[in-house]
Design a protein around this motif. Structure first.
Motif, PDB file in Angstrom:
ATOM      1  N   ALA A  25       0.998 -16.671   9.626  1.00 35.08           N
ATOM      2  CA  ALA A  25       0.382 -15.807   8.926  1.00 35.08           C
ATOM      3  C   ALA A  25      -0.490 -15.856   7.444  1.00 35.08           C
ATOM      4  O   ALA A  25      -1.444 -14.883   7.194  1.00 35.08           O
ATOM      5  CB  ALA A  25       2.097 -14.485   8.249  1.00 35.08           C
ATOM      6  N   GLU A  26      -0.356 -15.986   6.775  1.00 33.14           N
ATOM      7  CA  GLU A  26      -0.983 -17.457   6.137  1.00 33.14           C
ATOM      8  C   GLU A  26      -2.449 -17.397   6.388  1.00 33.14           C
ATOM      9  O   GLU A  26      -3.715 -16.895   5.857  1.00 33.14           O
ATOM     10  CB  GLU A  26      -0.666 -18.106   5.213  1.00 33.14           C
ATOM     11  N   LEU A  84      -5.177  -6.092   8.493  1.00 28.14           N
ATOM     12  CA  LEU A  84      -4.054  -5.927   9.292  1.00 28.14           C
ATOM     13  C   LEU A  84      -3.133  -5.706  10.262  1.00 28.14           C
ATOM     14  O   LEU A  84      -3.711  -6.642  11.061  1.00 28.14           O
ATOM     15  CB  LEU A  84      -5.400  -4.548   9.773  1.00 28.14           C
ATOM     16  N   PHE A  85      -2.096  -5.819   9.729  1.00 25.72           N
ATOM     17  CA  PHE A  85      -1.068  -6.198  10.795  1.00 25.72           C
ATOM     18  C   PHE A  85       0.015  -5.340  11.420  1.00 25.72           C
ATOM     19  O   PHE A  85       0.255  -4.251  10.095  1.00 25.72           O
ATOM     20  CB  PHE A  85      -0.166  -7.239   9.899  1.00 25.72           C
ATOM     21  N   MET A 122       3.502 -10.757   6.356  1.00 20.20           N
ATOM     22  CA  MET A 122       1.957  -9.984   6.468  1.00 20.20           C
ATOM     23  C   MET A 122       3.053  -9.093   5.105  1.00 20.20           C
ATOM     24  O   MET A 122       2.555  -8.465   4.019  1.00 20.20           O
ATOM     25  CB  MET A 122       2.032  -9.345   7.567  1.00 20.20           C
ATOM     26  N   ALA A 123       4.029  -8.362   5.135  1.00 17.31           N
ATOM     27  CA  ALA A 123       4.228  -7.523   4.692  1.00 17.31           C
ATOM     28  C   ALA A 123       4.461  -7.864   2.522  1.00 17.31           C
ATOM     29  O   ALA A 123       4.197  -6.821   1.848  1.00 17.31           O
ATOM     30  CB  ALA A 123       5.955  -6.831   4.246  1.00 17.31           C
ATOM     31  N   LYS A 124       4.688  -9.276   2.227  1.00 16.32           N
ATOM     32  CA  LYS A 124       4.764  -9.295   0.949  1.00 16.32           C
ATOM     33  C   LYS A 124       3.341  -9.372   1.204  1.00 16.32           C
ATOM     34  O   LYS A 124       3.056  -9.288  -0.742  1.00 16.32           O
ATOM     35  CB  LYS A 124       5.528 -11.105   1.206  1.00 16.32           C
ATOM     36  N   LYS A 125       2.458 -10.577   1.443  1.00 23.70           N
ATOM     37  CA  LYS A 125       1.101 -11.010   1.046  1.00 23.70           C
ATOM     38  C   LYS A 125       0.066  -9.718   1.279  1.00 23.70           C
ATOM     39  O   LYS A 125      -0.816  -9.763   0.733  1.00 23.70           O
ATOM     40  CB  LYS A 125       0.410 -11.994   2.094  1.00 23.70           C
ATOM     41  N   MET A 126      -0.271  -9.173   2.492  1.00 21.10           N
ATOM     42  CA  MET A 126      -1.074  -7.819   2.622  1.00 21.10           C
ATOM     43  C   MET A 126      -1.411  -7.320   0.993  1.00 21.10           C
ATOM     44  O   MET A 126      -2.951  -6.698   1.247  1.00 21.10           O
ATOM     45  CB  MET A 126      -1.095  -7.102   3.325  1.00 21.10           C
ATOM     46  N   LYS A 127      -0.923  -7.079   0.557  1.00 20.13           N
ATOM     47  CA  LYS A 127      -0.869  -6.222  -0.761  1.00 20.13           C
ATOM     48  C   LYS A 127      -2.052  -6.369  -1.568  1.00 20.13           C
ATOM     49  O   LYS A 127      -3.104  -6.247  -1.885  1.00 20.13           O
ATOM     50  CB  LYS A 127       0.297  -5.661  -1.105  1.00 20.13           C
ATOM     51  N   THR A 183      -3.846  -4.272   4.623  1.00 15.31           N
ATOM     52  CA  THR A 183      -2.129  -3.408   5.104  1.00 15.31           C
ATOM     53  C   THR A 183      -1.149  -3.995   6.131  1.00 15.31           C
ATOM     54  O   THR A 183      -1.738  -3.954   7.601  1.00 15.31           O
ATOM     55  CB  THR A 183      -2.352  -1.936   5.884  1.00 15.31           C
ATOM     56  N   TYR A 184       0.116  -3.539   5.923  1.00 19.09           N
ATOM     57  CA  TYR A 184       0.583  -4.190   7.119  1.00 19.09           C
ATOM     58  C   TYR A 184       1.452  -3.193   6.609  1.00 19.09           C
ATOM     59  O   TYR A 184       1.872  -2.020   6.349  1.00 19.09           O
ATOM     60  CB  TYR A 184       2.347  -5.074   5.678  1.00 19.09           C
ATOM     61  N   LEU A 185       1.702  -2.478   7.982  1.00 17.92           N
ATOM     62  CA  LEU A 185       2.637  -1.295   8.735  1.00 17.92           C
ATOM     63  C   LEU A 185       3.733  -1.814  10.294  1.00 17.92           C
ATOM     64  O   LEU A 185       3.852  -2.090  11.115  1.00 17.92           O
ATOM     65  CB  LEU A 185       1.473  -0.874   9.363  1.00 17.92           C
TER      66      LEU A 185
END
Lengths: 252, 353
Positions: free
Chosen positions: B12-13, B22-23, B38-43, B48-50
């Motif tokens: 992921a990193e 985008l994930f 991704m949910a933690k780091k994309m921001k 965007t994590y969706l």
């Protein structure tokens, strides 16, 4: 001489392939006019379905992406999240949006995806040659309900826009028809409103449009309009079923 | 500076460092650390994590994001990967760059949570409908997961093709020291084909259909030429103790690491064994294996499956030497001693397995 009516710039020069009496062409034109009037042709990304409208990427003048059957709303979600500055819309039939893609439709609505879905309901699978649709009426004879749709074994037609009014993220839900000039005016207004809701970032917008399929209904174009008016209109809820909360709307 | 990281998190990193913003994914064990990371780091990365409603929706969100020209990824595990097969076929036909991680777990059916390599067929042979291949990269260490993840985004863009990272549950879950060297990336053409809004240019359409059989055949031939180009230029493999080897193991991922120990054990007995490790599962690294054909008296494929890659090994060896197989299934892994025993039984004239 000043022209009082021209072909919209929202459509390409390619002639439609649709059957005589089919209303896809009218619906295409309404969307294209709205894209032009809102100055969105170069800012929009349309998602084409699988079904009779599966070649509509050749008709709309904006960028278009062809999806797999039922997946238009997921593709639209991916595109919109990638390019939130763009206007993204799907054009889908009843099979695409209310059967194989039902989970995608409801889930995108629940997420309040800032996309617009145009849902064309003609109560039949046209592209594959007239099989039963999720919206086929009770008693309706199709290639896969040759004795008529029987509720006990084949279930009931799904009124998708009505369902969507219950979903919080759906900001605007309208159900219209294109069977008369007045209805066409109303339909265009609803489509324009749906795009405006997206531009305003209010959530998911959805316009269902009752449509005809004379070829697979086995009637002529005039009879098809009568069938829509006398059979479909009484069954499916019509009107602006849900307006944005900013205009006083809420869950039905 | 080396960090201690789980394989899934390292992927992921590395994706974020490669420009993936985008994930789209759906949680499934043993791949959940990927969407969680991704949910933690994309921001913070401005991406965007969706969380999609299903793997089916996730792969088509990938399709939409790739079609507008963005770097995009999804990650899943075997049952979810099965659900994505239709979408991968569409991604191939629409030539949309995309990166998919499959952290394989035991099957068939709901299977188990243990590691496996039994997705090899559906990873490398197409998996969905039609003639196509995704490129498939199989790392064997957490460091390689980083390096190959970054590479996969470049390969996807360069060839406009889906690229799959094939990982098993052990690699996804294990922690190892890992470094993130600064990422240059390949110099790639701008994505003029993307359907990203037709401002100042003619409109773009991205579709995966053709209306006449003639066009269908021509398109398939064009894709076939692309597949041939990838086969010619992108085969990757690593060798261990192969220089003077008389017998060779073929193994990838986790099974290759266990097999390395088996090679060492055989070498201590004076048996000249080596390991040929495919890094690209598709294209299968035929050339490197073929280059050893005159030297190797017997081959044996070690897999966490009932024997899938062994078919590709046999195609290259083509009867020039015996080809054995040893594998464990259902989430089990072999001990090096089991591999040594199987090798001796099958290739040194012992009792046939």
């Amino acid at each position: 001489m000043k022209p009082i009516f021209t072909k919209t710039a929202g459509l390409t020069e390619r002639p439609f392939h649709y059957c005589p009496g089919c209303t896809h062409g009218i619906i295409h034109r309404l969307i294209a006019e709205v894209l032009e009037e809102l100055n969105l042709i170069e800012k929009s990304i349309g998602i084409a379905p699988v079904g009779c409208a599966g070649f509509c990427e050749t008709y709309f003048a904006c960028d278009m992406i062809g999806a797999a059957h039922g997946r238009a709303v997921a593709v639209a979600t991916g595109a919109k999240r990638g390019r939130p500055d763009r206007v993204v819309f799907t054009y889908q039939g009843d099979g695409d949006g209310a059967s194989i893609g039902l989970a995608e439709t409801i889930s995108a609505a629940a997420r309040g995806e800032k996309i617009t879905s145009i849902f064309v309901n003609n109560a039949i699978y046209g592209m594959t040659g007239g099989q039963m649709a999720p919206t086929s009426l009770i008693g309706q004879k199709t290639a896969t309900s040759p004795y008529g749709r029987e509720a006990a074994t084949m279930g009931f037609p799904l009124d998708l826009p009505k369902v969507l009014t219950q979903v919080k993220g759906a900001a605007y839900v309208a159900s219209v028809s294109v069977d008369t000039p007045q209805a066409i005016q109303k339909a265009k207004k609803a489509i324009k409103k749906a795009f405006q809701v997206q531009l305003d970032g209010l959530g998911y917008s959805f316009v269902s449009i009752l449509s005809t399929c004379p070829t697979n209904w086995g009637v002529n174009p005039v009879e098809a309009l009568e069938w829509l008016q006398t059979k479909m209109k009484p069954y499916f809820a019509l009107g602006e079923l849900k307006i944005p909360a900013t205009e006083g709307g809420g869950e039905a | 500076m080396a960090l201690l990281m789980k394989g899934n998190e390292a992927i992921a990193e590395a994706a974020i460092q490669a420009g993936c913003r985008l994930f789209y994914g759906y949680p499934i064990t043993p791949s959940t650390e990927i969407p969680e990371y991704m949910a933690k780091k994309m921001k913070d990365a401005g991406g965007t994590y969706l969380q999609a409603e299903s793997e089916v929706a996730a792969i088509y969100m990938v399709y939409g994001a790739g079609a507008v020209g963005e770097r995009v990824m999804t990650g899943t595990s075997s049952p979810g990967f099965s659900l994505m097969q239709e979408g991968i076929s569409y991604l191939f036909a629409a030539e949309i760059p995309s990166v998919i991680v499959d952290v394989m777990r035991g099957g068939p059916g709901l299977g188990g949570l243990g590691p496996t390599q039994a997705d090899y067929f559906q990873l490398t042979k197409g998996g969905g409908h039609g003639d196509y291949h995704a490129m498939v990269l199989a790392p064997a260490t957490v460091q390689e997961m980083v390096d190959l993840t970054k590479l996969s985004f470049d390969l996807a863009d360069a060839y406009r093709n889906p690229v799959i990272l094939a990982v098993d549950g052990i690699l996804g879950q294990m922690m190892e020291p890992v470094e993130f060297p600064s990422y240059e990336g390949q110099k790639l053409e701008p994505k003029a084909w993307a359907a990203s809004g037709a401002e100042g240019r003619p409109k773009n359409n991205i579709v995966s259909y053709y209306l006449t059989n003639e066009v269908g055949e021509a398109e398939n031939r064009r894709w076939g030429q692309k597949m041939a180009r990838i086969k010619a230029t992108e085969q990757r493999f690593a060798e261990y103790q192969m220089a003077d080897a008389e017998y060779a193991f073929v193994a990838f991922g986790t099974s290759s690491r266990i097999t390395e120990t088996a090679v060492d054990m055989l070498r201590e007995e004076g048996i000249k064994a080596g390991l040929y490790r495919p890094i690209t599962l598709w294209p299968f690294p035929e050339a490197g294996l073929a280059a050893r054909l005159n030297q190797i008296k017997g081959w044996i494929s070690i897999e966490l499956s009932a024997g899938q890659m062994v078919e590709d090994v046999k195609l290259v060896v083509n009867g020039k030497a015996p080809v054995g197989f040893y594998g464990r299934q259902g989430g089990m892994t072999p001990e090096p001693e089991d591999i040594v025993t199987a090798f001796k039984a099958q290739l040194l004239g012992g009792v046939q397995a």
